[in-house]
Design a protein around this motif. Structure first.
Motif, PDB file in Angstrom:
ATOM      1  N   LEU A 300       0.807  -1.218   0.000  1.00 58.83           N
ATOM      2  CA  LEU A 300       0.000   0.000   0.000  1.00 58.83           C
ATOM      3  C   LEU A 300       0.842   1.270   0.000  1.00 58.83           C
ATOM      4  N   GLU A 304       1.034   4.134  -3.036  1.00 61.53           N
ATOM      5  CA  GLU A 304       0.434   5.448  -2.786  1.00 61.53           C
ATOM      6  C   GLU A 304       1.464   6.556  -2.890  1.00 61.53           C
ATOM      7  N   ARG A 307       2.272   7.233  -6.463  1.00 59.81           N
ATOM      8  CA  ARG A 307       1.194   8.021  -7.075  1.00 59.81           C
ATOM      9  C   ARG A 307       1.343   9.504  -6.769  1.00 59.81           C
ATOM     10  N   ARG A 308       1.955   9.789  -5.628  1.00 61.02           N
ATOM     11  CA  ARG A 308       2.180  11.187  -5.235  1.00 61.02           C
ATOM     12  C   ARG A 308       3.582  11.662  -5.620  1.00 61.02           C
ATOM     13  N   VAL A 366      -1.696  11.816   4.140  1.00 61.50           N
ATOM     14  CA  VAL A 366      -0.709  10.945   3.501  1.00 61.50           C
ATOM     15  C   VAL A 366       0.492  11.788   3.096  1.00 61.50           C
ATOM     16  N   LEU A 428      -7.221  -1.127  -3.876  1.00 63.96           N
ATOM     17  CA  LEU A 428      -6.695  -0.019  -4.676  1.00 63.96           C
ATOM     18  C   LEU A 428      -7.316   0.013  -6.066  1.00 63.96           C
ATOM     19  N   THR A 434      -7.004   8.734  -3.497  1.00 53.17           N
ATOM     20  CA  THR A 434      -7.000   8.742  -2.034  1.00 53.17           C
ATOM     21  C   THR A 434      -8.049   7.799  -1.462  1.00 53.17           C
ATOM     22  N   TYR A 437      -6.598   4.401  -1.115  1.00 51.17           N
ATOM     23  CA  TYR A 437      -5.714   4.305   0.047  1.00 51.17           C
ATOM     24  C   TYR A 437      -6.523   4.109   1.321  1.00 51.17           C
TER      25      TYR A 437
END
Length: 467
Positions: A300, A304, A307-308, A366, A428, A434, A437
């Motif tokens: 996870l 995530e 992705r950011r 996050v 996911l 988000t 997540y």
């Protein structure tokens, strides 16, 4: 000469065998395998994003780099352990290192994702040869009064590998590329092979037969593989959605056939009667949930953060907080928790701590600077829960069933790890961004709550010791 070398365990040199620290040399050699196994388990998830980009595929497909490895371990650990008891644990352990090392080199050369998954199956077969024999080699090498110290050394090797995995993996992927995540195993494997040949003791006492339930092994592999394939199809594997229902039905049929065979076979892989001894069945379920919650964030968090647009190095450093917390609690809980707490109370406290840490994981923004806090707390809680829960299971079994109990604990660890990867991937896929997540964190929270439920008092079975 070559045939003898490949089929007969060689004795240690006399100078090594007669050395006062011979048992330490043997245990340290086993620690190499423990280190590599846990390093590999926690390092591979850092390659997911790079694999998706190189092979132009989905997360549901990439997860099989982990799942194929875990499923092979689950299917092979018990039968390999029995085979090794007959043909020699040192010999099988060294074969494991050789297979693991060669397969690691092949993984780094894989031209396609399918080839990589295939090489991972071979790599897992080597890992099963090592893991099935590691505890036996440690306990037979150490003097009776030093067995706890020897097992502690092995646990330390596992903890170091698990803790270094995210940081090392992130750095390797960001600088050298994902292929080096596998090639790093090669020099360590070669050194371990040489050390094992000279430092590991031969098998003194062997079983007379390695007879095992091969049909049961096949049914277990079919049930677990079909179930996880069904989850992968639902996660966007790229095949028709109706195949998920077919695979789910196949998993149910294979699972039913496996349980039916285990109840009738004279030498089953899983003794179903043991599951009804006090807290054994619920304890194994709790262990599965614990390993699921431990390995779910390893998928996870990197996904995530990628992705950011957080770098692999930064993601690895963030993720390290989880195994570091686990290692700290697993080694220090004995000294820090109240002496009057039994294993069940420790299990309950650890599971409750997991729930609190996961709630914090959902509530906090996050951000790479904030995530280490809930991950560290989660690792600490799991480091209390998992060892105590496993102790509850093993203490509820008679000594004559210790090996069978250990095999069941290993199987639940593999299944929990695989389900952690699959469940997070599914969440996911179903909820994007988000929301995905949060959904994945909620899934982990639900399994943590189930783990807490398994710590409720159970009515002891006649003849079974209370935990």
């Amino acid at each position: 000469m070559i045939r003898t070398l490949l089929t007969v365990e060689r004795p240690r040199p006399e100078a090594v065998r007669n050395h006062a620290g011979a048992w330490r040399f043997a245990v340290l050699t086993v620690c190499f395998g423990a280190f590599m196994g846990q390093l590999d388990a926690s390092i591979v998830t850092l390659t997911y994003q790079a694999l998706r980009e190189e092979f132009h595929t989905t997360l549901a497909a990439v997860q099989w780099v982990s799942l194929s490895y875990l499923l092979t371990l689950v299917a092979l650990l018990v039968p390999i352990g029995r085979f090794s008891d007959v043909h020699g644990r040192k010999l099988m352990y060294l074969y494991g290192f050789a297979v693991f090392t060669l397969a690691s080199a092949a993984c780094g050369l894989a031209p396609t994702l399918a080839a990589l998954v295939g090489f991972r199956v071979v790599q897992a077969a080597g890992a099963a040869l090592m893991q099935a024999n590691s505890v036996a080699l440690v306990t037979t090498s150490a003097p009776p009064g030093r067995m706890r110290a020897a097992l502690g050394m092995q646990a330390a090797g596992q903890a170091i590998g698990l803790a270094l995995g995210p940081t090392v993996g992130g750095a390797i992927v960001a600088t050298l590329g994902w292929r080096w995540v596998f090639w790093i195993n090669v020099p360590v494997g070669i050194l371990s092979l040489i050390a094992g040949h000279y430092l590991l003791p031969r098998t003194r006492e062997r079983a007379r037969t390695s007879c095992t339930d091969t049909v049961g092994v096949a049914l277990l592999a079919a049930a677990t593989t079909c179930a996880l394939l069904a989850l992968s199809v639902a996660s966007g594997l790229g095949t028709p959605v109706w195949t998920a229902a077919v695979l789910g039905a196949a998993a149910a049929v294979a699972g039913w056939a496996f349980l039916r065979r285990q109840s009738r076979h004279p030498d089953p892989l899983i003794d179903l009667e043991l599951l009804h001894r006090g807290p054994v069945g619920t304890g194994l379920l709790g262990g599965l949930c614990g390993y699921l919650v431990l390995f779910g964030p390893l998928v996870l968090v990197p996904v995530e953060l990628a992705r950011r647009h957080v770098s692999s190095i930064s993601a690895g450093m963030v993720l390290t907080a989880l195994p570091v917390g686990f290692a700290l609690a697993a080694t220090l809980a004995e000294r820090l928790l109240p002496l009057g707490w039994d294993d069940r109370r420790r299990s309950r406290a650890g599971a409750a701590g997991c729930i609190g840490a996961l709630v914090l994981l959902v509530l906090l923004p996050v951000h790479a600077a904030l995530l280490p806090v809930p991950l560290l707390l989660l690792g600490l809680a799991l480091g209390v829960f998992i060892p105590a829960n496993n102790s509850v299971v093993m203490h509820a079994l008679p000594r004559s069933a210790a090996a069978a109990g250990g095999g069941m604990v290993n199987m639940t660890r593999g299944l929990g790890t695989a389900l952690g990867v699959a469940a997070v991937t599914l969440a996911l896929h179903l909820a994007h961004g988000t929301a995905g997540y949060v959904a994945a964190s909620a899934v982990l929270l639900a399994f943590a709550a189930l783990a807490l439920a398994t710590t409720a008092p159970t009515r002891p079975t006649a003849g079974a010791p209370e935990s």
